[in-house]
Design a protein around this motif. Structure first.
Motif, PDB file in Angstrom:
ATOM      1  N   ASP A 188       0.839  -1.207   0.000  1.00 19.47           N
ATOM      2  CA  ASP A 188       0.000   0.000   0.000  1.00 19.47           C
ATOM      3  C   ASP A 188       0.872   1.254   0.000  1.00 19.47           C
ATOM      4  N   ALA A 189       1.970   1.203   0.746  1.00 19.38           N
ATOM      5  CA  ALA A 189       2.882   2.347   0.781  1.00 19.38           C
ATOM      6  C   ALA A 189       3.478   2.595  -0.595  1.00 19.38           C
ATOM      7  N   TYR A 190       3.806   1.523  -1.311  1.00 15.15           N
ATOM      8  CA  TYR A 190       4.345   1.666  -2.671  1.00 15.15           C
ATOM      9  C   TYR A 190       3.318   2.341  -3.573  1.00 15.15           C
ATOM     10  N   VAL A 191       2.070   1.886  -3.508  1.00 13.06           N
ATOM     11  CA  VAL A 191       1.014   2.456  -4.353  1.00 13.06           C
ATOM     12  C   VAL A 191       0.801   3.933  -4.016  1.00 13.06           C
ATOM     13  N   CYS A 192       0.770   4.241  -2.729  1.00 12.10           N
ATOM     14  CA  CYS A 192       0.613   5.640  -2.322  1.00 12.10           C
ATOM     15  C   CYS A 192       1.775   6.485  -2.828  1.00 12.10           C
ATOM     16  N   ALA A 193       2.983   5.951  -2.713  1.00 10.79           N
ATOM     17  CA  ALA A 193       4.167   6.681  -3.181  1.00 10.79           C
ATOM     18  C   ALA A 193       4.109   6.908  -4.681  1.00 10.79           C
ATOM     19  N   ALA A 194       3.669   5.900  -5.428  1.00  8.18           N
ATOM     20  CA  ALA A 194       3.571   6.037  -6.883  1.00  8.18           C
ATOM     21  C   ALA A 194       2.604   7.154  -7.261  1.00  8.18           C
ATOM     22  N   ALA A 195       1.472   7.205  -6.576  1.00  7.13           N
ATOM     23  CA  ALA A 195       0.481   8.250  -6.868  1.00  7.13           C
ATOM     24  C   ALA A 195       1.004   9.634  -6.505  1.00  7.13           C
ATOM     25  N   ILE A 196       1.684   9.731  -5.376  1.00  8.00           N
ATOM     26  CA  ILE A 196       2.195  11.032  -4.935  1.00  8.00           C
ATOM     27  C   ILE A 196       3.299  11.529  -5.854  1.00  8.00           C
ATOM     28  N   LEU A 197       4.231  10.638  -6.213  1.00  4.95           N
ATOM     29  CA  LEU A 197       5.339  11.040  -7.078  1.00  4.95           C
ATOM     30  C   LEU A 197       4.856  11.421  -8.478  1.00  4.95           C
ATOM     31  N   ALA A 198       3.750  10.797  -8.916  1.00  2.00           N
ATOM     32  CA  ALA A 198       3.197  11.133 -10.229  1.00  2.00           C
ATOM     33  C   ALA A 198       2.486  12.481 -10.217  1.00  2.00           C
ATOM     34  N   ARG A 199       2.377  13.080  -9.033  1.00  2.00           N
ATOM     35  CA  ARG A 199       1.733  14.390  -8.870  1.00  2.00           C
ATOM     36  C   ARG A 199       0.280  14.374  -9.402  1.00  2.00           C
ATOM     37  N   VAL A 200      -0.407  13.259  -9.176  1.00  2.00           N
ATOM     38  CA  VAL A 200      -1.795  13.196  -9.631  1.00  2.00           C
ATOM     39  C   VAL A 200      -2.663  14.046  -8.721  1.00  2.00           C
ATOM     40  N   ASP A 201      -3.815  14.424  -9.241  1.00  2.00           N
ATOM     41  CA  ASP A 201      -4.748  15.237  -8.477  1.00  2.00           C
ATOM     42  C   ASP A 201      -5.720  14.405  -7.659  1.00  2.00           C
ATOM     43  N   PHE A 202      -6.048  13.203  -8.193  1.00  2.00           N
ATOM     44  CA  PHE A 202      -7.041  12.369  -7.524  1.00  2.00           C
ATOM     45  C   PHE A 202      -6.585  10.913  -7.468  1.00  2.00           C
ATOM     46  N   PHE A 203      -6.855  10.277  -6.340  1.00  2.00           N
ATOM     47  CA  PHE A 203      -6.549   8.870  -6.122  1.00  2.00           C
ATOM     48  C   PHE A 203      -7.872   8.136  -5.989  1.00  2.00           C
ATOM     49  N   VAL A 204      -8.143   7.185  -6.894  1.00  2.00           N
ATOM     50  CA  VAL A 204      -9.438   6.500  -6.907  1.00  2.00           C
ATOM     51  C   VAL A 204      -9.276   5.073  -6.401  1.00  2.00           C
ATOM     52  N   SER A 205     -10.097   4.704  -5.418  1.00  2.00           N
ATOM     53  CA  SER A 205     -10.020   3.371  -4.824  1.00  2.00           C
ATOM     54  C   SER A 205     -11.316   3.056  -4.100  1.00  2.00           C
ATOM     55  N   LYS A 206     -11.622   1.759  -4.014  1.00  2.00           N
ATOM     56  CA  LYS A 206     -12.757   1.347  -3.182  1.00  2.00           C
ATOM     57  C   LYS A 206     -12.301   1.104  -1.749  1.00  2.00           C
ATOM     58  N   ASP A 207     -10.992   1.095  -1.526  1.00  2.00           N
ATOM     59  CA  ASP A 207     -10.422   0.855  -0.211  1.00  2.00           C
ATOM     60  C   ASP A 207     -10.635   2.089   0.674  1.00  2.00           C
ATOM     61  N   SER A 208     -11.533   1.981   1.634  1.00  2.58           N
ATOM     62  CA  SER A 208     -11.885   3.141   2.463  1.00  2.58           C
ATOM     63  C   SER A 208     -10.713   3.621   3.320  1.00  2.58           C
ATOM     64  N   SER A 209      -9.842   2.697   3.747  1.00  2.00           N
ATOM     65  CA  SER A 209      -8.715   3.103   4.582  1.00  2.00           C
ATOM     66  C   SER A 209      -7.705   3.928   3.793  1.00  2.00           C
ATOM     67  N   LEU A 210      -7.455   3.540   2.534  1.00  2.50           N
ATOM     68  CA  LEU A 210      -6.543   4.318   1.699  1.00  2.50           C
ATOM     69  C   LEU A 210      -7.150   5.676   1.357  1.00  2.50           C
ATOM     70  N   ARG A 211      -8.450   5.694   1.065  1.00  2.00           N
ATOM     71  CA  ARG A 211      -9.102   6.977   0.769  1.00  2.00           C
ATOM     72  C   ARG A 211      -9.041   7.898   1.981  1.00  2.00           C
ATOM     73  N   GLU A 212      -9.278   7.340   3.152  1.00  2.00           N
ATOM     74  CA  GLU A 212      -9.237   8.156   4.365  1.00  2.00           C
ATOM     75  C   GLU A 212      -7.845   8.743   4.575  1.00  2.00           C
ATOM     76  N   LEU A 213      -6.816   7.919   4.340  1.00  2.00           N
ATOM     77  CA  LEU A 213      -5.443   8.395   4.516  1.00  2.00           C
ATOM     78  C   LEU A 213      -5.149   9.563   3.583  1.00  2.00           C
ATOM     79  N   PHE A 214      -5.474   9.405   2.304  1.00  2.00           N
ATOM     80  CA  PHE A 214      -5.197  10.476   1.349  1.00  2.00           C
ATOM     81  C   PHE A 214      -5.967  11.744   1.695  1.00  2.00           C
ATOM     82  N   ASN A 215      -7.205  11.599   2.121  1.00  2.00           N
ATOM     83  CA  ASN A 215      -7.998  12.787   2.442  1.00  2.00           C
ATOM     84  C   ASN A 215      -7.512  13.465   3.721  1.00  2.00           C
ATOM     85  N   LEU A 216      -6.996  12.683   4.665  1.00  2.00           N
ATOM     86  CA  LEU A 216      -6.414  13.284   5.868  1.00  2.00           C
ATOM     87  C   LEU A 216      -5.134  14.048   5.534  1.00  2.00           C
ATOM     88  N   LEU A 217      -4.373  13.526   4.569  1.00  2.00           N
ATOM     89  CA  LEU A 217      -3.150  14.211   4.149  1.00  2.00           C
ATOM     90  C   LEU A 217      -3.443  15.389   3.229  1.00  2.00           C
TER      91      LEU A 217
END
Length: 261
Positions: free
Chosen positions: A194-223
Motif C-alpha cells: 500500500d505504501a508503494y502504491v501511495c508513493a507512486a500516486a504522490i510522485l506522479a503528482r496526480v490530483d485524484f486517487f481513486v479506490s474502493k479501499d476506504s482506509s486508503l481513501r481516508e489516509l489520502f484525504n487526511l493528508l
C-alpha cells in the motif's frame, strides 16, 4: 506527470487508479465480452443482464447487481466521460495485485466446483490452488489482460499509463518509488504494498486517487485536507519526498464524478 495543483493550466488534471478499480473494470469488460456488447453501450446493470440473456447466459442469480461488476460499470462511465479532460495513471504493482486477485478468484471457483470444503481451502490454500490452477488458467488470464488494456486504449481512448513506464515519458523509477514508500511507512503504519502504491500516486503528482479501499481513501484525504493532528505528518512527508507543496492527491470512490474546472 501532471497536476492541476501547478500553474500549468494547459495540462489536464490526472487520476491514479488502484488495483481495486482495475479489477472491477476488468470484470465489467469480461461481462460485456460475454454478452457481446461494447462497454459504452451498457447504461446500467439491467441492460447488461438483458444482453447476457440474449446470448443464452443463465442470469437467474443475477437479479441484484454484482458489486464488483457494477462498480466497474460506474468506473468505466466516469473514466470514459472524462477522457478529453483527464489523464489516467496506475502502477505495475497495481496491475500485479489485480492479476493476483483475478487468478485467485478463478482458483477458488475451480475448488468450489470440485467440491473442496471451505475449511480445507482455508487451511491449505497454496497447495490446493496449485492443484486447481492449470497452465492454461495462467496463460488465458495473461492474454485477457493484454486484450483488456488494448481495448480500453484503442476503442475508448482510456490509456492507463503506468507511472514506472519510461517509454511513456515517465522519469519515475521503481527505486525512487520504493525510497518514497519507505518515507511513508516510516511515518504512517501501513502495508508495504500500500505504501508503494501511495508513493507512486504522490510522485506522479496526480490530483485524484481513486479506490474502493476506504482506509486508503481516508489516509489520502487526511493528508490532503490536514487538520491539527495530521498537519505535521503531511509536512514531514512532503519534505522527505522533496516536494515543495504539501498538497497531496484527494481521494475519490470509483463511482465519484471527477470535478470539473
Amino acid at each position: 506527470m501532471t497536476s492541476a495543483n501547478t500553474a500549468a493550466t494547459d495540462i489536464p488534471p490526472s487520476v491514479f487508479l488502484d488495483s481495486s478499480v482495475l479489477v472491477s473494470l476488468f470484470q465489467f469488460w469480461e461481462a460485456c465480452r460475454g454478452a457481446d456488447v461494447d462497454l459504452n453501450e451498457v447504461r446500467d446493470w439491467k441492460q447488461l443482464i438483458e444482453a447476457l440473456k440474449s446470448v443464452g447466459v443463465t442470469t437467474n442469480s443475477l437479479n441484484s447487481p454484482d458489486p464488483t461488476i457494477n462498480r466497474g460499470l460506474q468506473s468505466f462511465q466516469r473514466l470514459h466521460a472524462s477522457v478529453p479532460d483527464y489523464l489516467y495513471f496506475s502502477s505495475r504493482v497495481c496491475w500485479s495485485q489485480a492479476h493476483h486477485v483475478l487468478l485467485e478468484a478463478r482458483g477458488l471457483e475451480n475448488l468450489i466446483r470440485q467440491g473442496v470444503p471451505q475449511s480445507l481451502r482455508m487451511k491449505r490454500p497454496q497447495t490446493l490452488y496449485r492443484i486447481s490452477l492449470q497452465e492454461l488458467d495462467y496463460t488465458n488470464l495473461e492474454k485477457q489482460f493484454e486484450e483488456f488494456r488494448y481495448t480500453l486504449k484503442m476503442d475508448f481512448a482510456l490509456d492507463i499509463v503506468d507511472v514506472e513506464d519510461t517509454t511513456a515519458g515517465s522519469i519515475i523509477t521503481p527505486d525512487h518509488i520504493w525510497d518514497s514508500a519507505k518515507a511513508i511507512w516510516s511515518r504512517i503504519l501501513m502495508e508495504v504494498s500500500d505504501a508503494y502504491v501511495c508513493a507512486a500516486a504522490i510522485l506522479a503528482r496526480v490530483d485524484f486517487f481513486v479506490s474502493k479501499d476506504s482506509s486508503l481513501r481516508e489516509l489520502f484525504n487526511l493528508l490532503h485536507d490536514t487538520d491539527e493532528d495530521w498537519s505535521a505528518t503531511a509536512t514531514s512527508l512532503t519534505q522527505a519526498l522533496g516536494m515543495t507543496s504539501t498538497v497531496l492527491p484527494k481521494a475519490l470512490t470509483p463511482a465519484s464524478a471527477f470535478p470539473r474546472n
